[in-house]
Write a protein that holds these residues in place. Sequence first.
Motif, PDB file in Angstrom:
ATOM      1  N   PRO A  68      32.017  35.177  38.712  1.00  0.00           N
ATOM      2  CA  PRO A  68      30.664  34.742  39.042  1.00  0.00           C
ATOM      3  C   PRO A  68      29.838  36.007  39.285  1.00  0.00           C
ATOM      4  O   PRO A  68      30.334  36.943  39.910  1.00  0.00           O
ATOM      5  CB  PRO A  68      30.840  33.930  40.320  1.00  0.00           C
ATOM      6  CG  PRO A  68      32.168  34.311  40.882  1.00  0.00           C
ATOM      7  CD  PRO A  68      33.003  34.827  39.739  1.00  0.00           C
ATOM      8  N   LEU A  69      28.633  36.051  38.816  1.00  0.00           N
ATOM      9  CA  LEU A  69      27.865  37.301  38.848  1.00  0.00           C
ATOM     10  C   LEU A  69      27.220  37.513  40.218  1.00  0.00           C
ATOM     11  O   LEU A  69      27.029  36.579  40.992  1.00  0.00           O
ATOM     12  CB  LEU A  69      26.835  37.297  37.723  1.00  0.00           C
ATOM     13  CG  LEU A  69      27.518  37.252  36.338  1.00  0.00           C
ATOM     14  CD1 LEU A  69      26.491  37.026  35.234  1.00  0.00           C
ATOM     15  CD2 LEU A  69      28.327  38.504  36.079  1.00  0.00           C
ATOM     16  N   GLY A  70      26.917  38.774  40.493  1.00  0.00           N
ATOM     17  CA  GLY A  70      26.281  39.102  41.762  1.00  0.00           C
ATOM     18  C   GLY A  70      27.247  39.231  42.923  1.00  0.00           C
ATOM     19  O   GLY A  70      26.829  39.227  44.076  1.00  0.00           O
ATOM     20  N   HIS A  71      28.533  39.356  42.641  1.00  0.00           N
ATOM     21  CA  HIS A  71      29.515  39.496  43.722  1.00  0.00           C
ATOM     22  C   HIS A  71      29.919  40.938  43.975  1.00  0.00           C
ATOM     23  O   HIS A  71      30.304  41.289  45.080  1.00  0.00           O
ATOM     24  CB  HIS A  71      30.774  38.672  43.420  1.00  0.00           C
ATOM     25  CG  HIS A  71      30.603  37.205  43.674  1.00  0.00           C
ATOM     26  ND1 HIS A  71      31.257  36.536  44.676  1.00  0.00           N
ATOM     27  CD2 HIS A  71      29.831  36.290  43.057  1.00  0.00           C
ATOM     28  CE1 HIS A  71      30.903  35.263  44.661  1.00  0.00           C
ATOM     29  NE2 HIS A  71      30.032  35.084  43.686  1.00  0.00           N
ATOM     30  N   GLU A 123      40.186  45.803  42.271  1.00  0.00           N
ATOM     31  CA  GLU A 123      39.936  45.846  43.711  1.00  0.00           C
ATOM     32  C   GLU A 123      39.515  44.503  44.293  1.00  0.00           C
ATOM     33  O   GLU A 123      39.793  44.197  45.445  1.00  0.00           O
ATOM     34  CB  GLU A 123      38.840  46.874  44.031  1.00  0.00           C
ATOM     35  CG  GLU A 123      39.209  48.305  43.668  1.00  0.00           C
ATOM     36  CD  GLU A 123      40.218  48.926  44.636  1.00  0.00           C
ATOM     37  OE1 GLU A 123      40.565  48.284  45.637  1.00  0.00           O
ATOM     38  OE2 GLU A 123      40.655  50.057  44.350  1.00  0.00           O
ATOM     39  N   THR A 124      38.753  43.742  43.535  1.00  0.00           N
ATOM     40  CA  THR A 124      38.255  42.464  44.047  1.00  0.00           C
ATOM     41  C   THR A 124      38.010  41.555  42.844  1.00  0.00           C
ATOM     42  O   THR A 124      37.702  42.038  41.752  1.00  0.00           O
ATOM     43  CB  THR A 124      36.964  42.648  44.876  1.00  0.00           C
ATOM     44  OG1 THR A 124      36.573  41.394  45.459  1.00  0.00           O
ATOM     45  CG2 THR A 124      35.817  43.179  44.030  1.00  0.00           C
ATOM     46  N   ASN A 125      38.165  40.259  43.054  1.00  0.00           N
ATOM     47  CA  ASN A 125      38.034  39.341  41.930  1.00  0.00           C
ATOM     48  C   ASN A 125      36.563  39.087  41.624  1.00  0.00           C
ATOM     49  O   ASN A 125      35.771  38.806  42.522  1.00  0.00           O
ATOM     50  CB  ASN A 125      38.751  38.033  42.242  1.00  0.00           C
ATOM     51  CG  ASN A 125      40.236  38.240  42.421  1.00  0.00           C
ATOM     52  OD1 ASN A 125      40.731  39.357  42.279  1.00  0.00           O
ATOM     53  ND2 ASN A 125      40.956  37.177  42.721  1.00  0.00           N
ATOM     54  N   THR A 126      36.234  39.181  40.367  1.00  0.00           N
ATOM     55  CA  THR A 126      34.850  38.955  39.953  1.00  0.00           C
ATOM     56  C   THR A 126      34.850  38.000  38.775  1.00  0.00           C
ATOM     57  O   THR A 126      35.881  37.713  38.187  1.00  0.00           O
ATOM     58  CB  THR A 126      34.176  40.278  39.546  1.00  0.00           C
ATOM     59  OG1 THR A 126      35.003  40.950  38.600  1.00  0.00           O
ATOM     60  CG2 THR A 126      33.948  41.173  40.747  1.00  0.00           C
ATOM     61  N   HIS A 174      38.917  36.797  33.573  1.00  0.00           N
ATOM     62  CA  HIS A 174      38.214  37.554  34.617  1.00  0.00           C
ATOM     63  C   HIS A 174      39.272  38.127  35.539  1.00  0.00           C
ATOM     64  O   HIS A 174      40.260  37.464  35.824  1.00  0.00           O
ATOM     65  CB  HIS A 174      37.223  36.658  35.367  1.00  0.00           C
ATOM     66  CG  HIS A 174      36.135  36.117  34.496  1.00  0.00           C
ATOM     67  ND1 HIS A 174      36.285  34.948  33.791  1.00  0.00           N
ATOM     68  CD2 HIS A 174      34.914  36.596  34.179  1.00  0.00           C
ATOM     69  CE1 HIS A 174      35.176  34.724  33.086  1.00  0.00           C
ATOM     70  NE2 HIS A 174      34.327  35.710  33.300  1.00  0.00           N
ATOM     71  N   PRO A 175      39.096  39.355  36.033  1.00  0.00           N
ATOM     72  CA  PRO A 175      40.208  40.065  36.658  1.00  0.00           C
ATOM     73  C   PRO A 175      40.635  39.509  38.015  1.00  0.00           C
ATOM     74  O   PRO A 175      39.805  39.097  38.823  1.00  0.00           O
ATOM     75  CB  PRO A 175      39.671  41.497  36.810  1.00  0.00           C
ATOM     76  CG  PRO A 175      38.192  41.364  36.790  1.00  0.00           C
ATOM     77  CD  PRO A 175      37.870  40.175  35.954  1.00  0.00           C
ATOM     78  N   ASP A 176      41.957  39.545  38.242  1.00  0.00           N
ATOM     79  CA  ASP A 176      42.563  39.026  39.469  1.00  0.00           C
ATOM     80  C   ASP A 176      43.309  40.158  40.155  1.00  0.00           C
ATOM     81  O   ASP A 176      44.335  40.621  39.677  1.00  0.00           O
ATOM     82  CB  ASP A 176      43.526  37.883  39.102  1.00  0.00           C
ATOM     83  CG  ASP A 176      44.149  37.221  40.324  1.00  0.00           C
ATOM     84  OD1 ASP A 176      44.101  37.811  41.428  1.00  0.00           O
ATOM     85  OD2 ASP A 176      44.699  36.116  40.170  1.00  0.00           O
ATOM     86  N   ARG A 177      42.809  40.576  41.284  1.00  0.00           N
ATOM     87  CA  ARG A 177      43.390  41.745  41.955  1.00  0.00           C
ATOM     88  C   ARG A 177      44.803  41.502  42.473  1.00  0.00           C
ATOM     89  O   ARG A 177      45.572  42.438  42.664  1.00  0.00           O
ATOM     90  CB  ARG A 177      42.516  42.232  43.117  1.00  0.00           C
ATOM     91  CG  ARG A 177      42.436  41.311  44.295  1.00  0.00           C
ATOM     92  CD  ARG A 177      41.865  42.014  45.528  1.00  0.00           C
ATOM     93  NE  ARG A 177      42.832  42.917  46.123  1.00  0.00           N
ATOM     94  CZ  ARG A 177      43.740  42.537  47.027  1.00  0.00           C
ATOM     95  NH1 ARG A 177      43.798  41.287  47.426  1.00  0.00           N
ATOM     96  NH2 ARG A 177      44.587  43.405  47.533  1.00  0.00           N
ATOM     97  N   LYS A 178      45.138  40.235  42.693  1.00  0.00           N
ATOM     98  CA  LYS A 178      46.480  39.945  43.173  1.00  0.00           C
ATOM     99  C   LYS A 178      47.508  40.157  42.059  1.00  0.00           C
ATOM    100  O   LYS A 178      48.692  40.303  42.321  1.00  0.00           O
ATOM    101  CB  LYS A 178      46.564  38.492  43.663  1.00  0.00           C
ATOM    102  CG  LYS A 178      45.818  38.234  44.948  1.00  0.00           C
ATOM    103  CD  LYS A 178      46.609  38.692  46.153  1.00  0.00           C
ATOM    104  CE  LYS A 178      47.679  37.651  46.532  1.00  0.00           C
ATOM    105  NZ  LYS A 178      48.509  38.143  47.644  1.00  0.00           N
ATOM    106  N   ASN A 192      43.930  37.431  32.920  1.00  0.00           N
ATOM    107  CA  ASN A 192      42.974  36.322  32.920  1.00  0.00           C
ATOM    108  C   ASN A 192      41.664  36.761  32.247  1.00  0.00           C
ATOM    109  O   ASN A 192      41.419  37.945  32.074  1.00  0.00           O
ATOM    110  CB  ASN A 192      42.726  35.994  34.395  1.00  0.00           C
ATOM    111  CG  ASN A 192      42.048  34.692  34.632  1.00  0.00           C
ATOM    112  OD1 ASN A 192      41.676  33.994  33.698  1.00  0.00           O
ATOM    113  ND2 ASN A 192      41.854  34.356  35.888  1.00  0.00           N
TER     114      ASN A 192
END
Lengths: 278, 339
Positions: free
Chosen positions: A121-124, A116-119, A106-110, A104
Amino acid sequence: MNSSRPSAQHLAGIARRIRRRDLDMIYEAGAGHLGSELSCTDLLVALYFGELQVDPDEPSAPTRDRFVLSKGHAAGVLYVTLAEAGFIDPAELATFMQPGSRLNGHPDRKLVPGVETNTGPLGHGLPVAVGMAKAAKLRGESWRTWVLTGDGELQEGSNWEAAMAAAHFGLDNLALVIDHNRFQQGAAVADTNDLAPLADKWRAFGWHLHELDGHDFDAIFAGFDVARSTRGRPTCLIAHTNKGEGISFTRDRVAWHHRVPTAEEYAQARAELTEVPS
Amino acid sequence: MSRQPTNAAPDATTTAAPQTAPEKRVLHDCRNAFAETLIELAEADPTLVAVCNDSVGSSKLEGFQQRWPERLVNVGIAEQNLVGVGAGLANGGLLPFVCAAASFLTGRALEQIKTDVAYSDANVKLCGISSGMAYGELGATHHSIEDFAWLRAIANLAVIAPADPEETRQAVRAAAAHRGPVFLRLSRMGVPDVVPEGYTFEIGRAVRLREGSDVTLIANGTLVHRALDAAELLATEGIEARVINLPTVRPLDGAEILAAARDTGAIVTAEEHQVQGGLGSAVAEVVVSHQPVPMKILGVPGVFAPTGSAAYLLDRFGMSARGIAEAATEVIRRKRAAS
């Protein structure tokens, strides 16, 4: 601790290869964030090939180091790096952002091992990284958490909530690397909502602060060692980088945040990134 | 039966006391059941941690904190960080129960709930405390009457509103046992015991609390006992109302809803939430697609609630037992007119 880190020359070769594949991928996909990816490529190479204790054969090992790419729009270069590190098949990079691809924008950890975690949106990333580092502390485990943010991203208030908590919790197992390329999507950071004095802000928030050249592997590793040896508080590494680093006409040019090269530009960029024998 | 509109004028329904429950009932604050259960679970599972935003008292976490001060992660007044930290703790192998006033947890940190928890499939249990209009007189800033709509639109997130202490206990245990993101909507408004002896809660399952064939009343949380009282009132008028407790707004028990539509041909829903996008909307989505029947959705009618206790506001917005019963007679009338 990585006592035997690869040489800077070796890593420079990997970084060149990753930049070239990233350029190809964005050109083929007709989309991506080239400038944002080129600025953090050397940082990712240093992390994946000289720092992180992660294993592509066991990407969910409980005591692995955690790495969070908070600037999720640089997913392309993360995928290329993960492929280079053995987490995904390099052939799959050809599917970047194609219908049905797990790669994708933007990365999808599933879907992607090593994420490690989906990012996006910024600031997550930083808040999640604070939770990871706190978990290691609560479990009494020695793995470390690394998080890479952009600089424009620091305009998001959530980062500063997390910055306070990380210092309050004394998370010396957490290191933040800021890809300080001085540009955000629309303009220079300084002309948009200036972060200066950035180093002072992190010091004031209780972090150990270290600045480095984000395109110099020896400097990057020296910074990583500073983070490792700091006790009682988290470390912020401000990595001075250039947006679009590695291609002459994209460097420090805000237009290349997410521009896709024309055929002519692509040919020139590819020539510039041609691998130099190491 | 009176023909007074369901959104009765305030002066018609200003008493906060239950209008249709003459017997003295013991009312419970479900936060106590929540807190006790959390401690029980934490005894057995050393990975369970509580995360809060300076809400130790309002989340009833004092006992937990005294017992395991190190396992109570208080991030201060910072809800975006609260939820992000929860996701990170889960990634690190812990079982976080993230506790905050429902209005701030959901409204302030909605994107973190979506991205860090639900989309990332983090094993986080979000506990929205003092949900609905529990903070009554504090005003609309503190009401959480949009949360069903926001959260049930998020994939991979179970949304649960227990009705009484026993269901709260079981829902907390079920949330802990469930591998994946869960939102628990926990009120502080006093409620009587409503679930029967031997009751078993399951995520995604609705429960029939009363049989009936004329109309079905579907409610959850603080509205379940009001729906049961409404059914009592209707029974005195010869109307047999089925009452369904629907604690899980997502995933929805479509089979039980369709059975209600098929068997009774008329449905009233009642919830401590805006009429837009909540329990009633969820039920309507199923009904309209598969078994259209006359429906009435009771809730807050698209306004910011005025000052008043939660009980006063529920009455004012037509969700007294009497108001629910009137809505039932209205849908029955529509059902008969259509047949």
